[in-house]
Structures are given as C-alpha cells and as structure tokens.
Design a protein around this motif. Structure first.
Motif, PDB file in Angstrom:
ATOM      1  N   ARG A  27     -10.636  -0.373  -4.311  1.00  0.00           N
ATOM      2  CA  ARG A  27      -9.663  -0.239  -5.911  1.00  0.00           C
ATOM      3  C   ARG A  27      -7.993   0.775  -5.033  1.00  0.00           C
ATOM      4  N   GLY A  28      -8.680   1.838  -3.977  1.00  0.00           N
ATOM      5  CA  GLY A  28      -7.390   2.677  -4.156  1.00  0.00           C
ATOM      6  C   GLY A  28      -6.741   1.855  -2.863  1.00  0.00           C
ATOM      7  N   VAL A  29      -7.299   1.185  -1.521  1.00  0.00           N
ATOM      8  CA  VAL A  29      -6.883   0.628  -0.542  1.00  0.00           C
ATOM      9  C   VAL A  29      -5.987  -0.245  -0.143  1.00  0.00           C
ATOM     10  N   ASN A  30      -6.547  -0.716  -1.907  1.00  0.00           N
ATOM     11  CA  ASN A  30      -5.883  -1.567  -2.138  1.00  0.00           C
ATOM     12  C   ASN A  30      -4.700  -1.436  -3.117  1.00  0.00           C
ATOM     13  N   HIS A  31      -4.249  -0.593  -3.381  1.00  0.00           N
ATOM     14  CA  HIS A  31      -2.655  -0.450  -4.506  1.00  0.00           C
ATOM     15  C   HIS A  31      -2.215  -0.693  -3.192  1.00  0.00           C
ATOM     16  N   PRO A  32      -0.932  -0.876  -3.774  1.00  0.00           N
ATOM     17  CA  PRO A  32       0.012  -1.727  -2.904  1.00  0.00           C
ATOM     18  C   PRO A  32       1.333  -0.281  -2.513  1.00  0.00           C
ATOM     19  N   ASN A  33       1.022   0.947  -3.241  1.00  0.00           N
ATOM     20  CA  ASN A  33       1.425   2.474  -2.883  1.00  0.00           C
ATOM     21  C   ASN A  33       0.607   3.048  -2.049  1.00  0.00           C
ATOM     22  N   VAL A  34      -0.130   2.579  -1.216  1.00  0.00           N
ATOM     23  CA  VAL A  34      -1.310   3.309  -0.637  1.00  0.00           C
ATOM     24  C   VAL A  34      -1.486   2.725   1.001  1.00  0.00           C
ATOM     25  N   ILE A  68     -11.360  12.086  -2.093  1.00  0.00           N
ATOM     26  CA  ILE A  68     -10.746  14.244  -3.032  1.00  0.00           C
ATOM     27  C   ILE A  68     -11.458  14.086  -4.599  1.00  0.00           C
ATOM     28  N   HIS A  69     -12.047  14.723  -5.028  1.00  0.00           N
ATOM     29  CA  HIS A  69     -12.388  14.767  -6.544  1.00  0.00           C
ATOM     30  C   HIS A  69     -11.129  15.777  -7.250  1.00  0.00           C
ATOM     31  N   ALA A  70     -10.821  16.016  -8.554  1.00  0.00           N
ATOM     32  CA  ALA A  70     -10.344  16.722  -9.125  1.00  0.00           C
ATOM     33  C   ALA A  70     -11.087  16.201 -10.510  1.00  0.00           C
ATOM     34  N   ASP A  71     -10.697  17.108 -10.889  1.00  0.00           N
ATOM     35  CA  ASP A  71     -11.391  17.274 -12.226  1.00  0.00           C
ATOM     36  C   ASP A  71     -12.081  16.461 -12.981  1.00  0.00           C
ATOM     37  N   GLY A  72     -13.237  16.007 -11.638  1.00  0.00           N
ATOM     38  CA  GLY A  72     -14.642  15.743 -11.811  1.00  0.00           C
ATOM     39  C   GLY A  72     -14.669  13.733 -11.783  1.00  0.00           C
ATOM     40  N   ASP A  73     -13.222  13.862 -11.639  1.00  0.00           N
ATOM     41  CA  ASP A  73     -13.003  12.546 -11.193  1.00  0.00           C
ATOM     42  C   ASP A  73     -12.534  12.171  -9.456  1.00  0.00           C
ATOM     43  N   PRO A  74     -12.654  11.365  -8.303  1.00  0.00           N
ATOM     44  CA  PRO A  74     -12.188  10.973  -7.531  1.00  0.00           C
ATOM     45  C   PRO A  74     -10.995  10.673  -7.415  1.00  0.00           C
ATOM     46  N   VAL A  75      -9.802  11.024  -6.985  1.00  0.00           N
ATOM     47  CA  VAL A  75      -8.387  11.084  -6.763  1.00  0.00           C
ATOM     48  C   VAL A  75      -7.920  10.553  -5.002  1.00  0.00           C
ATOM     49  N   GLY A  76      -8.746  10.140  -4.214  1.00  0.00           N
ATOM     50  CA  GLY A  76      -7.832   9.928  -3.118  1.00  0.00           C
ATOM     51  C   GLY A  76      -9.666  10.239  -1.815  1.00  0.00           C
ATOM     52  N   SER A  77      -9.069  10.048  -0.671  1.00  0.00           N
ATOM     53  CA  SER A  77      -9.679  10.199   0.432  1.00  0.00           C
ATOM     54  C   SER A  77      -8.496  11.376   1.428  1.00  0.00           C
ATOM     55  N   VAL A  78      -9.692  11.820   2.326  1.00  0.00           N
ATOM     56  CA  VAL A  78      -9.278  12.518   3.334  1.00  0.00           C
ATOM     57  C   VAL A  78      -9.969  12.391   4.527  1.00  0.00           C
ATOM     58  N   GLN A  79      -9.830  12.344   5.560  1.00  0.00           N
ATOM     59  CA  GLN A  79     -10.688  12.454   6.996  1.00  0.00           C
ATOM     60  C   GLN A  79     -10.758  12.339   8.503  1.00  0.00           C
ATOM     61  N   LEU A  80     -11.305  12.586   9.324  1.00  0.00           N
ATOM     62  CA  LEU A  80     -10.897  13.244  10.721  1.00  0.00           C
ATOM     63  C   LEU A  80     -11.276  11.982  11.243  1.00  0.00           C
ATOM     64  N   TYR A  81     -10.687  11.108  11.573  1.00  0.00           N
ATOM     65  CA  TYR A  81     -11.175  10.166  12.672  1.00  0.00           C
ATOM     66  C   TYR A  81     -10.752   8.999  13.157  1.00  0.00           C
ATOM     67  N   PRO A  82     -10.229   8.660  14.417  1.00  0.00           N
ATOM     68  CA  PRO A  82     -11.728   9.398  15.209  1.00  0.00           C
ATOM     69  C   PRO A  82     -12.045  10.808  15.262  1.00  0.00           C
ATOM     70  N   ILE A  83     -13.512  11.293  16.302  1.00  0.00           N
ATOM     71  CA  ILE A  83     -12.881  12.092  16.375  1.00  0.00           C
ATOM     72  C   ILE A  83     -13.886  12.090  17.982  1.00  0.00           C
ATOM     73  N   ASP A  84     -12.677  12.551  18.486  1.00  0.00           N
ATOM     74  CA  ASP A  84     -13.322  12.641  20.606  1.00  0.00           C
ATOM     75  C   ASP A  84     -13.569  13.963  20.828  1.00  0.00           C
ATOM     76  N   ASP A  85     -15.206  14.114  20.344  1.00  0.00           N
ATOM     77  CA  ASP A  85     -15.597  15.699  21.420  1.00  0.00           C
ATOM     78  C   ASP A  85     -15.576  16.244  22.522  1.00  0.00           C
ATOM     79  N   SER A  86     -15.037  15.152  23.860  1.00  0.00           N
ATOM     80  CA  SER A  86     -14.347  15.248  24.878  1.00  0.00           C
ATOM     81  C   SER A  86     -13.387  15.555  25.060  1.00  0.00           C
ATOM     82  N   ARG A  87     -12.191  15.520  24.833  1.00  0.00           N
ATOM     83  CA  ARG A  87     -11.124  15.900  24.496  1.00  0.00           C
ATOM     84  C   ARG A  87     -10.898  16.933  22.801  1.00  0.00           C
TER      85      ARG A  87
END
Length: 184
Positions: A27-34, A68-87
């Motif tokens: 639902r989130g990634v399909n929203h036009p504003n996201v 990301i959860h606020a007031d018990g509900d999911p509101v978004g996503s946050v990520q570190l990707y990709p992680i390059d350990d060698s660098r």
C-alpha cells in the motif's frame, strides 16, 4: 502485525519486517506520493511481486529494513541498503505514508537507523540519494547532518522525464562530532 521492536524511539519504534507486513508495504510503495520518489518501484506492486523485494532486500543480510511504528500502527519504512561491509558504507532510504507525514516520524526514524549504522554496524559512511524535486527529503538529510556532495544530472526517470538526483553523505566522524562534540 509487524515484528518485534528492534530500536526504541521517543515517538516511534522501529520493528522488524515480517511477511504479514507486506500488505502495508505494498500500500505504501504504490501510493503516488511515495512511489514518485522511489525509482525501484516504477511498476505496480502486488503481494506476489513485493514478496520478491521482501525476500531479496527486506529480509536479506545485505541490509537493514525496519518498519516505522507510531501509536501502535505502521506508518513507513526506513532502511540501510545495501550495506557494503568491505567499504563500511550503506545507503539510507525512508518513506512515510502521506496521511502520517509531517509528524517528525521520518526524521526520528532516520536518526535512529543512522545511529544504529554507525554504532552497531561500524559503518564509516552513510549516503542518501534523492530526486531533485524531493525537497522534503533533502531538508531531512540536511537536518540530520548530511552534506550535499553533488548532483547527478538526469540520472533517474520519474513521471515521464529524466530527472537529476542529489547526492548526500555523512561520515561517522561527522556524526559523532555533531552528537557529542568529539572527534576520533
């Protein structure tokens, strides 16, 4: 719904992503504003298609994706990707559903995952790439200490046109100095 709390926050919690969360993520990634700012999601996503993203990115050892959860509900996503350990490098990504934006959730989520990246993953550098038209994300990165490093001209395609992308970066030493005034 959603996994266990992985990082506690003041107004949000960052939780592990589970298969039950795919409906919310779709639902989130399909929203036009996201979607307009996420170059990876140009095609419509359904649960089956996003399931591949869940397996290859959200659940992989190559990154850290949290809800990301606020007031018990999911509101978004946050990520570190990709992680390059060698660098010692990762890229930061974040989105919040439009109806829950402007509450500070994205800023707090990004601050928390950046701290996790530097403290626990021992990253040296975290980057952020945003389309030039995404001024809110540019302000967010600048607010949490990222430096604008340059512009990649016409490097992404969005809404029928090639668009520029702004490159941002934050070094662990800069982050530490901003947080507690110390340098290595």
């Amino acid at each position: 719904m959603s996994g266990t709390v992985f990082i506690d926050g003041d107004s949000i919690d960052l939780r592990t992503v589970e298969e039950e969360d795919i409906e919310f993520l779709v639902r989130g990634v399909n929203h036009p504003n996201v979607r307009r700012y996420i170059s990876a999601f140009r095609l419509p996503q359904n649960a089956e298609r996003y399931g591949e993203t869940f397996e290859n990115i959200d659940s992989s050892d190559s990154g850290a994706t949290l809800l990301i959860h606020a007031d018990g509900d999911p509101v978004g996503s946050v990520q570190l990707y990709p992680i390059d350990d060698s660098r010692g490098w990762a890229n930061l990504g974040c989105w919040v559903v439009p109806e829950r934006q402007k509450n500070g959730y994205a800023i707090e989520a990004c601050e928390r995952i950046v701290a996790y990246g530097f403290r626990e993953l021992r990253l040296h550098r975290i980057s952020g790439v945003v389309m030039t038209s995404n001024t809110a994300s540019q302000r967010l990165l600048e607010r949490i200490g990222f430096t604008h490093e340059g512009t990649k001209r016409e490097s992404s395609f969005a809404e029928g046109a090639y668009v520029d992308e702004e490159q941002y970066g934050l070094l662990e030493s800069e982050w530490r100095e901003q947080r507690d005034g110390t340098t290595p």
